[in-house]
Design an enzyme around this catalytic site. Structure first.
Site, PDB file in Angstrom:
ATOM      1  N   HIS A   1     -10.276  41.726 -16.455  1.00 48.91           N
ATOM      2  CA  HIS A   1     -11.182  42.795 -16.011  1.00 48.91           C
ATOM      3  C   HIS A   1     -10.714  44.159 -16.519  1.00 48.91           C
ATOM      4  O   HIS A   1      -9.769  44.736 -15.984  1.00 48.91           O
ATOM      5  CB  HIS A   1     -11.206  42.788 -14.475  1.00 48.91           C
ATOM      6  CG  HIS A   1     -12.285  43.651 -13.901  1.00 48.91           C
ATOM      7  ND1 HIS A   1     -12.922  43.343 -12.723  1.00 48.91           N
ATOM      8  CD2 HIS A   1     -12.833  44.811 -14.312  1.00 48.91           C
ATOM      9  CE1 HIS A   1     -13.825  44.279 -12.451  1.00 48.91           C
ATOM     10  NE2 HIS A   1     -13.777  45.183 -13.397  1.00 48.91           N
TER      11      HIS A   1
ATOM     12  N   ASN B   1     -20.343  47.462 -18.967  1.00 50.25           N
ATOM     13  CA  ASN B   1     -20.975  48.745 -18.597  1.00 50.25           C
ATOM     14  C   ASN B   1     -20.625  49.865 -19.570  1.00 50.25           C
ATOM     15  O   ASN B   1     -20.098  50.907 -19.208  1.00 50.25           O
ATOM     16  CB  ASN B   1     -20.635  49.141 -17.149  1.00 50.25           C
ATOM     17  CG  ASN B   1     -19.154  49.386 -16.920  1.00 50.25           C
ATOM     18  OD1 ASN B   1     -18.312  48.953 -17.704  1.00 50.25           O
ATOM     19  ND2 ASN B   1     -18.831  50.075 -15.837  1.00 50.25           N
TER      20      ASN B   1
ATOM     21  N   ASP C   1      -8.700  46.078 -13.735  1.00 55.00           N
ATOM     22  CA  ASP C   1      -9.855  46.984 -13.611  1.00 55.00           C
ATOM     23  C   ASP C   1      -9.540  48.335 -14.271  1.00 55.00           C
ATOM     24  O   ASP C   1      -9.914  49.386 -13.747  1.00 55.00           O
ATOM     25  CB  ASP C   1     -10.292  47.172 -12.155  1.00 55.00           C
ATOM     26  CG  ASP C   1     -11.716  47.736 -12.067  1.00 55.00           C
ATOM     27  OD1 ASP C   1     -12.354  47.927 -13.116  1.00 55.00           O
ATOM     28  OD2 ASP C   1     -12.190  47.981 -10.943  1.00 55.00           O
TER      29      ASP C   1
HETATM   30  O1  DOR Z   1     -13.749  52.187  -9.944  1.00 55.03           O
HETATM   31  C1  DOR Z   1     -14.454  51.553 -10.717  1.00 55.03           C
HETATM   32  N1  DOR Z   1     -14.665  51.969 -11.978  1.00 55.03           N
HETATM   33  N2  DOR Z   1     -15.064  50.434 -10.287  1.00 55.03           N
HETATM   34  C2  DOR Z   1     -15.987  49.794 -11.013  1.00 55.03           C
HETATM   35  O2  DOR Z   1     -16.492  48.804 -10.560  1.00 55.03           O
HETATM   36  C3  DOR Z   1     -16.386  50.330 -12.344  1.00 55.03           C
HETATM   37  C4  DOR Z   1     -15.308  51.138 -12.933  1.00 55.03           C
HETATM   38  C5  DOR Z   1     -15.750  51.946 -14.113  1.00 55.03           C
HETATM   39  O3  DOR Z   1     -16.460  51.432 -14.985  1.00 55.03           O
HETATM   40  O4  DOR Z   1     -15.354  53.136 -14.199  1.00 55.03           O
END
Ligand code: DOR
Length: 429
Positions: free
Chosen positions: A61, A95, A305
């Site tokens: 992720h 995204n 993430d």
């Molecule tokens: O904190 C986050 N940032 N959570 C997400 O689900 C997306 C991510 C982002 O793309 O900046």
């Protein structure tokens, strides 16, 4: 490609049940021997005495912001940041701008990664067109183009019927659906965890329920329609829901991220926008539950993430700041410091959650040092203490809440497919 001999290190390879001092030989991009004592004429060896020798880490992720936001990250910079953190394979979320929702976009990521990537890159394609939740994207064609999984990460798939269709399709392709669990109605307008602290410091809260209600929904969908992988689990109740579902035999896997076992919501008390993340940091009780979940196997994977944002989107008032933090270059050290050093998690179990388990979920033939496997290998000094300085990150973005933290565990070498990309803690590429 030159031979590489790594001598005297503590090799931990959960997939082959190895934890002991071994020598590792790499030839032509593959691991060709893992033995107690190997000698090799004319090849200088890397002495890894006192070091950990691990399969290269796999991050399920991350956000590479390519295409669209080269000011925040690119495949070039993001893969170097990953290599510095010991990741040899990373999945990047859809995204971007434009969204990775067509076969052409999947191919763009793959070809850019082949051209300029320092580690292996696996694109995660969108579930719905434009991440809008309105129409399914061409999942089959994107799978053929090379998508490893599907996710609208950043956004939830709000419509359960849409999620059902996505699960049914994904099951045919043998690719997981990665679910960003957030009920937008409950989360609406919030910027931190809803709690006594959010009231005290005057920030709008996001109740943990906004995550948990979607975890519950996805468990019910998984029970009927096939595997769901829950992204970035952050709350105690989510862990408990997943634990009970697994006991019932529901096909569900999940990940958490280093910030959810390393920080509580206290990190935003001084309005540090670098600690603003979605889902938001929670209470001490939640952190303890996350650690218990990691320990008992409820939480399968540790993923970063990694979410780079530039200073313009972070150096603003808390409510307006972007959600997310960079993570590649601190993930392993946070896990070693906060889980292994504290004895919350055995080292072998920790390594598993960064290597063979994500490989299994993604159906990737990686995450092991078995003879014949791709030579994705890292050497880590588990005792090296260092102070996090985001200014030194290879990532283009510096939005880390861990600046100034003293951590243990430094990646010294990162080898990708037999090629040394990090040597003595420095990038070679
Ligand atoms: O904190 C986050 N940032 N959570 C997400 O689900 C997306 C991510 C982002 O793309 O900046």
């Amino acid at each position: 490609m030159a031979k590489i001999l790594i001598k005297n290190g503590r090799v931990i390879d959960p997939a082959s049940n190895v934890d002991g001092v071994r020598d590792v030989l790499i030839e032509n991009g593959r691991v060709t021997a893992v033995k107690s004592r190997l000698t090799l004429r004319q090849s200088p060896a890397i002495d890894a005495k006192g070091m950990l020798v691990l399969p290269g880490l796999i991050d399920m992720h991350s956000h590479l912001r390519d295409p669209g936001r080269p000011d925040k990250e690119t495949i070039f910079s993001g893969t170097r940041s990953a290599a510095m953190g010991g990741f040899t394979s990373i999945c990047c979320m859809a995204n971007t701008s434009p969204v990775i929702d067509t076969p052409a976009a999947v191919k763009y990521v793959l070809s850019k990664a082949a051209e300029e990537g320092a580690v292996n890159v696996y694109p995660v394609a969108a579930i719905t067109v434009g991440l809008k939740g309105e129409a399914l994207a061409e999942m089959g064609l994107m799978r053929e183009a090379g998508a490893i999984a599907f996710s609208d990460d950043g956004n939830p798939v709000a419509d359960a019927g849409m999620m059902r269709k996505a699960l049914e399709y994904a099951a045919q392709f043998g690719a997981p659906i990665i679910s960003h669990c957030e009920e937008k109605g409950l989360a609406h307008g919030g910027s931190m965890n809803e709690s006594a602290l959010s009231t005290a410091i005057g920030l709008p809260g996001i109740p943990a329920l906004s995550e948990e209600i979607m975890v519950a929904r996805d468990i019910m969908l998984a029970e009927e329609f096939g595997l769901v992988h829950i992204a970035h689990v952050s709350s105690a109740k989510s862990v408990e829901l997943i634990r009970r579902a697994k006991r019932r035999g529901v096909k569900i896997t999940c990940e958490t991220c280093p910030h959810y076992f390393s920080l509580t919501e206290e990190a935003v008390r001084n309005y540090d926008t670098n600690a603003k993340v979605n889902p938001p940091l929670k209470s001490k009780k939640d952190v303890q539950a996350i650690i218990r979940g990691l320990k008992d196997g409820t939480i399968d994977v540790i993923a970063t993430d990694h979410a780079p944002h530039n200073i313009e989107e972070k150096n603003v008032e808390f409510n307006r700041a972007a959600f997310g933090m960079v993570g590649f270059e601190t993930a392993l050290a946070l896990a070693l410091t906060n889980l292994a050093e504290t004895k919350a998690l055995k080292l072998k179990n920790l390594v598993k959650k960064f290597t063979v388990v994500p490989a299994q979920i993604l159906n990737l033939n990686k995450g092991t040092l078995k003879v014949g496997s791709d030579a994705d290998v890292i050497i880590v000094d588990p005792k090296a203490e260092w102070t996090v300085d985001p200014a030194k990150f290879a990532s283009k973005s510096k939005n880390s809440p861990f600046g100034g933290f003293k951590l243990n565990g430094k990646v010294l070498y990162t080898v990708v497919g037999g090629k040394v990309v990090v040597k003595n803690g420095k990038l070679l590429v």
